[in-house]
Design an enzyme around this catalytic site. Structure first.
Site, PDB file in Angstrom:
ATOM      1  N   SER A   1      14.661  15.286   1.915  1.00  0.00           N
ATOM      2  CA  SER A   1      15.767  14.154   2.384  1.00  0.00           C
ATOM      3  C   SER A   1      15.235  13.074   3.023  1.00  0.00           C
ATOM      4  CB  SER A   1      16.764  14.955   3.422  1.00  0.00           C
ATOM      5  OG  SER A   1      17.697  14.267   3.821  1.00  0.00           O
TER       6      SER A   1
ATOM      7  N   ARG B   1       0.723  -1.200  -0.076  1.00  0.00           N
ATOM      8  CA  ARG B   1       0.000   0.018  -0.069  1.00  0.00           C
ATOM      9  C   ARG B   1       0.817   1.237   0.109  1.00  0.00           C
ATOM     10  NH1 ARG B   1      -2.431  -3.966  -1.032  1.00  0.00           N
ATOM     11  NH2 ARG B   1      -4.461  -4.399  -0.349  1.00  0.00           N
TER      12      ARG B   1
ATOM     13  N   GLU C   1       2.280   1.660  -3.508  1.00  0.00           N
ATOM     14  CA  GLU C   1       1.125   2.240  -4.280  1.00  0.00           C
ATOM     15  C   GLU C   1       1.057   3.571  -4.297  1.00  0.00           C
ATOM     16  OE1 GLU C   1      -2.490  -0.407  -4.463  1.00  0.00           O
ATOM     17  OE2 GLU C   1      -3.492   1.356  -3.881  1.00  0.00           O
TER      18      GLU C   1
END
Lengths: 149, 149, 149, 149, 149, 149, 149, 149, 149, 149
Positions: G116, G90, G93
């Protein structure tokens, strides 16, 4: 014990006993094709219990290996794809070159569907030829039409 | 113009003229197998100049396309591998499952070497069967032994 | 025991005995090229039984390793492709850069077909040169024309 | 205009004018090898300005294409790797099978380093043979030793 | 024993003895750069026999490991590419972002060719800076022009 | 219009006007390094509006291209990785071979962290050398320590 | 011993002793965040020597494992990418879907540069919610502007 | 027209009209978050019809583009993975480094399940900091427990 | 001990004791579906402690294996994707062929969102049929709408 | 014209005419399932000529598009795998997580073989549920036993 380990045991016993696949086939199951029996010994098909018993005796395999030979394997015989071995690569190349041709010709003859790789059989034989003998591979798979629903 | 564009022109003309591969084969070259002619029309083999002329006339192809049909193509018919199309994938699956079996049996029969995919021919036909007709594919390739030098 | 394990045994024995490939070649088979013998020791070609026996004696290999050296290997010598090793990568780069050039020039000279990598031989030698010696690699493979059928 | 588009223009003009690579080489630069000239026409090497001018005239290339032929290209001639074309794949296979053998033998002869693919030359010729003519490819690359610093 | 196992032995001994690369470099070879010596200890370069002897003594390595340190390794230090480690990835990113810029500027200055990664040296040092110290990496590789032949 | 199209317009104008990167740099921004300006023209960095205006005038770029040169690009200059072009591949090879060495030496000197590829600068110059001039590439990136929180 | 083996030892001891990450964090270092301590125990961050000593005591780790916990690891926690585990996928994704959105919004607010992932911290907490509790992940990374030079 | 073409039209209009995402957001939908609106303009989320109408008016989009903005897109914003752009890569790196840590800590707190990437929201803001401002990204996703059935 | 090792122990005990998944399910947990229990035994779901205790007793698993069966696994059951096993590949093929159709039809019925693979259940049964029995797989997953925020 | 272009024409006409898949299905063929008709419109199945004629009339498709809708397509609907779209990915995840479970349970019930993806049908419907409606997907495929020969 995994099926891959059974394959290694088979190859090791075959080597040390100096057996050929032909001899193994004859000892394990004459009624079944040598292609099926060899594929099973290499971890791609399953044996019937009586066949596995004969194979285990011939090759001195332990009991767990014998049972594993009767189980349906997780199929896939190549360490990587494309196959690096030249003999096997040539078949892969045929798919690369003739893939779309097979698709067009099978569909023109049969309609929308596929040639089954499950309800499928195959023979492999030597074809004598003056310019050099040939390998003859004949495949036959049931045509399965796409279901309309 | 690229060979891929010729293939598109061929498919478009075949579609609009309602031709089959069988008809194209018969018009272009009866002496050569339908597999070779279809593969050439799909960009995987080359035609002889007289065959290309007939194909161009039949399909109304421009001159450059006709010449391209006589050139040796950059072979490889699949948009990606593994092939996503189920009909073609089944052949790929056969290589995955039977690859090592073919290797063992061919080598046991012939020694170290390969089945040529170049000095090679193939037929594709319908095999009538009560439980459902079958696709029969017979391949024959010259055995080439690894040279010792 | 697998062929990869035989290769490790070979490399280990060669190292501890301080042998060179040249010495191994001379002990195993003068009539065959050093390229073939070295490739076999590295798991890419097979040895004749008498050669394998000499190799096993020279390198103190066990019996199973000796038999394995006479078997046709599953070819493919690189742990991954593209090869990370610079020496080997340069050959891969030649294929990347000159691949289409080789295709055009071979086809213009010979017609549609390939240079065999099976009926194939090769020599590797030092070419003295004032600006720095050169590696000379000469390959020769039988031309195989695509069969028309 | 990109270099790939120049390559397409070159192939198209060559086809429609019925030229061979040999003829193009002879018209463009006899002092340079046909391998280099063909590779340049295919987008893998650069031409000298006077060579590019001759090529542009011979093939009716526009001015920008002529200039592009003199620029250093972004090298890499293959649409994908492993190459799907059988002729080119055989060279790739040689790297797969003989890669580690070449590494061992070159290093035993020369020490730690590589065969340059830059300070490199090559010839390609027909080798008559009763059993079928052979393709002979001779490569020569400067040995470059790993610098110690 | 493989070279990868030697690298593990080296890292283990370094850890348990509390050594730094700087100390290992000083003990093994002051005349050679710390980059080369560290790379050799990590399996990417080779040591001279006397250096390997000192390394083996310092790190209590077995004889086979000592010999392996003098052999040319199969180069390639990364478990996978793109590298997952952030420190190493940043260098990979520089190639991704500046690759074509380097190509254009080197070719404009030197002509067609490459910067050698073999006849190559490198220093790595701390560059004090008020806003935070900087890592300075200076590389120098011989320019190799593409050979015309 | 995309940034890739701007890069093509830039390369086309540079070619037809016979400009060098050095000349473009001098016309566009002397205060900034040629590496940055060239990278921006190739779609990897951004220009200040006044620099973009000068570049657009010099190269006859349309207004949208001028604006695009001032936008932050989606970075990544290589058509595929590993890069097929030999000049760029050599840098990739340095990462493959020296990646773990850089990691060990930077961490031993600075502690846990990375060399920034953002707060970073670089020079590229010719290093005269009797045995053949060398390419000198000096990089400097701020060390960034892993934050503990 | 490798860092991956230390991770396995840690997971095994945690399991058999019935410890939670929260308990391990409390015993090893309250001043540092549980995210950092857990990441270190999983081979992605390093511990201070006194923290490693506490961890080793709590989990009965051998001395070499204790030292390894203080070393900078080769980072990368996933066995393959894309991650097959749904919880981790997830997050992958989110990068796939929101990647370009993050780029646009960060750059509009801050200019050309990055967030960063080194000078970075993060908290993970439960957010009570009537429709079902939510996972709240707050990340904060220093903005690093691309250096102009 | 495809959704990718709509994204290009949006980027082009935004550029030529000199708009920011903030301004687009304010004109299109203040009640919805700028993250959602920007993601929709970039082809990753959908707009409500009235929002799409406002967007189309603001950016002079044709009717089909307006409709497309209301359709659910085929999500996935990255041209390739791993992303080559450094800003986006840093998020990918966080998944690589912290993936297993997130898994352990979320599961310890919530049990077996995942953080939803669908019932999910996010804010992105500037966090002033003396040592350099920081990017703050706060994510919140509903915890979804694996269903037992 | 890793979860993969537990799976091997389970498969080995099942084989030697001649158990079926049905029998294991009945002994371990009748209230839960056989799909969940089998998936847990194969390392893809977790068991409740009392279920794990019964499984351990039935299969003679050691204590650590019993605990591991109650832990949330790192999910992902396939050795590689695309899966080489034909039975599993057919499901992968369904995603390839029907993926976009599912997307269109689910979205038309439910709006923008997904079918959960977490709040999800499934049954697998034999469907008697004169032309050959059929495998019936019924899946049900909660619809999750994309959150607007 | 290619099949992909037909799909684009279909999507464009559907959008501009404000049609739903349900309406298209009703106009094109009530006797066939909406899954089949939608899949055909998306380029994954074929239509009967009378269905294609109705589809062409409804959507104002040119004649060649109408013929293409009756041709067997080259199947494969996803631009890349793993699919980046979350809705489709969830199905891919089910294969990843439950692949081996399906294999075990189908084989235990039916023996060695597969569930056909060709002699296959499927329904997709809304399952009302108080906690949130569910997507119900029921698949049924003929069991095909591996042929013994």
């Amino acid at each position: 014990m995994t099926r891959a380990e059974v394959t290694e045991l088979v190859l090791c016993a075959k080597r040390l006993k100096g057996l050929t696949w032909k001899e193994i086939h004859e000892k394990v199951s004459v009624s079944t094709s040598p292609v099926v029996i060899t594929a099973a010994m290499l971890g791609q098909m399953r044996l019937e219990p009586n066949e596995a018993a004969k194979a285990a005796e011939l090759l001195d395999l332990p009991k767990e290996a014998e049972i594993l030979l009767t189980e349906v394997p997780y199929r896939g015989s190549l360490p990587q794809v494309p196959p690096t071995d030249p003999l096997i690569y040539r078949f892969y190349e045929l798919v690369q070159v003739y893939g779309t041709t097979w698709k067009e010709l099978i569909q023109e003859e049969f309609g929308d569907g596929i040639m089954s790789a499950i309800d499928f059989d195959m023979t492999l034989e030597r074809q004598p030829d003056q310019k050099g003998d040939r390998v003859k591979l004949a495949m036959s798979g049931k045509f399965l039409g796409y279901k309309r629903y």
